[in-house]
Design an enzyme around this catalytic site. Structure first.
Site, PDB file in Angstrom:
ATOM      1  N   HIS A 110       0.859  -1.382  -0.090  1.00 21.38           N
ATOM      2  CA  HIS A 110       0.123  -0.040   0.033  1.00 21.38           C
ATOM      3  C   HIS A 110       0.828   1.194   0.054  1.00 21.38           C
ATOM      4  O   HIS A 110       0.144   2.433   0.055  1.00 21.38           O
ATOM      5  CB  HIS A 110      -0.954   0.009   1.278  1.00 21.38           C
ATOM      6  CG  HIS A 110      -1.773  -1.158   1.085  1.00 21.38           C
ATOM      7  ND1 HIS A 110      -2.780  -1.065   0.174  1.00 21.38           N
ATOM      8  CD2 HIS A 110      -2.414  -1.965   2.044  1.00 21.38           C
ATOM      9  CE1 HIS A 110      -3.726  -2.258   0.284  1.00 21.38           C
ATOM     10  NE2 HIS A 110      -3.253  -2.755   1.253  1.00 21.38           N
ATOM     11  N   ASP A 149      -2.874 -10.585  -2.534  1.00 25.27           N
ATOM     12  CA  ASP A 149      -3.568 -10.352  -1.399  1.00 25.27           C
ATOM     13  C   ASP A 149      -4.700 -10.009  -1.674  1.00 25.27           C
ATOM     14  O   ASP A 149      -5.315  -9.653  -2.559  1.00 25.27           O
ATOM     15  CB  ASP A 149      -2.828  -8.693  -0.804  1.00 25.27           C
ATOM     16  CG  ASP A 149      -2.981  -8.456   0.543  1.00 25.27           C
ATOM     17  OD1 ASP A 149      -2.325  -8.860   1.401  1.00 25.27           O
ATOM     18  OD2 ASP A 149      -4.091  -8.005   0.999  1.00 25.27           O
ATOM     19  N   HIS A 151      -6.573  -7.348  -0.460  1.00 19.72           N
ATOM     20  CA  HIS A 151      -6.517  -5.872  -0.587  1.00 19.72           C
ATOM     21  C   HIS A 151      -6.068  -5.593  -1.730  1.00 19.72           C
ATOM     22  O   HIS A 151      -4.857  -6.114  -2.149  1.00 19.72           O
ATOM     23  CB  HIS A 151      -6.208  -5.305   0.537  1.00 19.72           C
ATOM     24  CG  HIS A 151      -6.628  -5.549   2.060  1.00 19.72           C
ATOM     25  ND1 HIS A 151      -6.233  -6.688   2.564  1.00 19.72           N
ATOM     26  CD2 HIS A 151      -7.718  -4.945   2.691  1.00 19.72           C
ATOM     27  CE1 HIS A 151      -6.803  -6.485   3.836  1.00 19.72           C
ATOM     28  NE2 HIS A 151      -7.918  -5.918   3.717  1.00 19.72           N
ATOM     29  N   ASP A 238      -4.717 -13.170   2.989  1.00 21.58           N
ATOM     30  CA  ASP A 238      -6.029 -12.717   3.592  1.00 21.58           C
ATOM     31  C   ASP A 238      -6.891 -12.906   2.918  1.00 21.58           C
ATOM     32  O   ASP A 238      -8.185 -12.555   3.049  1.00 21.58           O
ATOM     33  CB  ASP A 238      -5.860 -11.321   4.000  1.00 21.58           C
ATOM     34  CG  ASP A 238      -5.066 -10.364   3.272  1.00 21.58           C
ATOM     35  OD1 ASP A 238      -4.742 -10.818   2.127  1.00 21.58           O
ATOM     36  OD2 ASP A 238      -4.724  -9.137   3.881  1.00 21.58           O
TER      37      ASP A 238
END
Length: 439
Positions: A110, A149, A151, A238
């Site tokens: 991120h 991931d 996200h 995740d």
């Protein structure tokens, strides 16, 4: 020395945490470490463990512009995490191992090019620092990053959004339902790198079935067409059915089969916050798969909890894959049309929120679309938050292999801004000369 199949690097970062009870903490790796030691994986002849090196500030500055500087925003743990990824990559490039997996933290996907603080648990982008290190020291050019991931890897996307030699593929839970809210199909890269960003936003409840449909029918064919020099897996875990921060339904077997099919040269750990119920099993499965060993008995004790994928989700994913296959088939035509529409300069304005630091950034980015090279970029950024106050910066970024005209125009833009604007800081990031200069 006989080449081993897999190199492993562990760095749990005992001295770094956002808060003591934060999901991003050292137990994420300690449970995994205990599991693989208990299973005797480090004693297998196919696996070799490496100790992480310490990356340099220059390695981070090759990617990032920190405001006021990157050194003031990070700790040694960030440099060891990035250095661990570099250690893993160098083991592959030196042909000591066929593949490598860096199980390191803090994570990074991120973290964007401009850094005012920490967002999404990330301050510097571990994979991007590793990629630019390999380009500088090993001459790699075409790089594929597959972000698995849950996200969206918005920071990695941002860093390589204008680079046609970096293919960024991210499949993630749809940003309309999960942080950071980005990663739609229409985020495809700026005109000169159009279709080098491939976002695959999946609906909540996607299982192994849906994930492998995407992998088999889109991701693997796109990689085959792109022909990268190296494949990197930004290996977030995740998507697991037990993860507390998301809503997907992938299993350890699903992740292991993904690793087996993807055949990434290097995997770098990202997210994954089901510390006891998922990570030891997922990481064990990935390690065995990357080492070419049997992973069929790696099964979670509560596997019955994993839901089935609905028919509606299956149909949605099939349509999404078809949409992307049609786009990819026309990518060169679409890229030419995007460049023609933009003209000489392309610009975007964005608001970026640093959730961990409470900072709101407003950013204007301008890209020169040069017929001779990858152009250059300028960024005007203003960030506000406590105790930051307001801080502003102007950056001119010169990519590698830039032409003399773009190099000069980038420097002229920075010097003009310094004389006429009211920013606090002015930088020239020259990737060709490998320097970050404050003027």
């Amino acid at each position: 020395m006989n080449q081993k199949s897999l190199g492993l690097v562990f760095f749990p970062a005992f001295d770094w945490a956002i808060t003591p009870s934060h999901p991003e903490r050292e137990e994420r790796l300690l449970y995994t470490r205990d599991q693989i030691v208990e299973e005797g994986l480090l004693d297998l002849p196919a696996i070799r463990e490496y100790k992480p090196q310490l990356a340099k500030i220059q390695d981070a500055e090759r990617v990032h512009i920190g405001i006021p500087n990157i050194a003031s925003l990070i700790t040694d743990a960030h440099l060891v995490s990035a250095g661990g990824a570099i250690t893993a990559a160098e083991a592959v490039l030196r042909q000591e191992v066929k593949h490598a997996f860096a199980l390191v933290r803090p994570p990074g996907h991120h973290a964007m090019r401009v850094v005012h603080g920490t967002r999404g648990f990330c301050t510097i982008n571990i994979e991007a620092v590793m990629v630019e290190y390999l380009r500088r020291h090993y001459g790699l050019n075409r790089v594929a990053i597959v972000d698995t991931d849950v996200h969206h890897g918005d920071g990695t996307q941002d860093i390589f959004y204008h680079d046609p030699d970096t293919l960024f593929i991210s499949f993630h839970q749809d940003g309309r339902t999960l942080y950071p809210g980005t990663g739609a199909v229409n985020e495809m890269g700026s005109p000169g790198a159009f279709c080098s960003t491939v976002n695959i936003p999946l609906p909540p409840g996607t299982t192994d079935t849906g994930l492998h449909y995407v992998l088999d029918n889109l991701v693997l064919p796109v990689l085959e067409d792109f022909q990268p020099d190296i494949i990197i897996n930004s290996a977030g875990q995740d998507n697991h059915y037990s993860d507390p921060l998301a809503n997907m339904a992938v299993t350890a077997q699903g992740y292991a089969r993904l690793a087996e099919k993807l055949k990434a040269d290097i995997a770098v750990l990202e997210g994954g916050y089901s510390i006891e119920d998922a990570l030891p099993y997922v990481n064990t499965g990935i390690i065995l798969a990357m080492a070419g060993l049997d992973y069929s008995r790696v099964v979670e004790p509560d596997i019955a909890r994993c839901p089935r994928q609905s028919d509606a989700t299956t149909g949605y994913i099939a349509n999404l894959v078809k949409e992307w296959r049609d786009i990819w088939a026309e990518k060169e035509k679409l890229r030419r049309a995007a460049v023609a529409k933009a003209g000489e300069f392309w610009q975007r304005r964005r608001n970026i929120y640093y959730d961990d630091s409470g900072i709101q950034e407003q950013q204007t980015e301008t890209v020169r679309l040069c017929p001779e090279c990858n152009g250059y970029q300028t960024i005007s950024t203003q960030a506000q938050g406590q105790p930051l106050g307001i801080q502003t910066a102007f950056i001119a970024s010169i990519p590698r292999n830039s032409c003399p005209i773009c190099r000069q125009q980038a420097r002229d833009a920075a010097n003009k801004a310094r004389k006429t604007d009211q920013h606090d800081y002015y930088f020239i990031q020259d990737k060709q000369q490998d320097i970050l200069e404050q003027i």
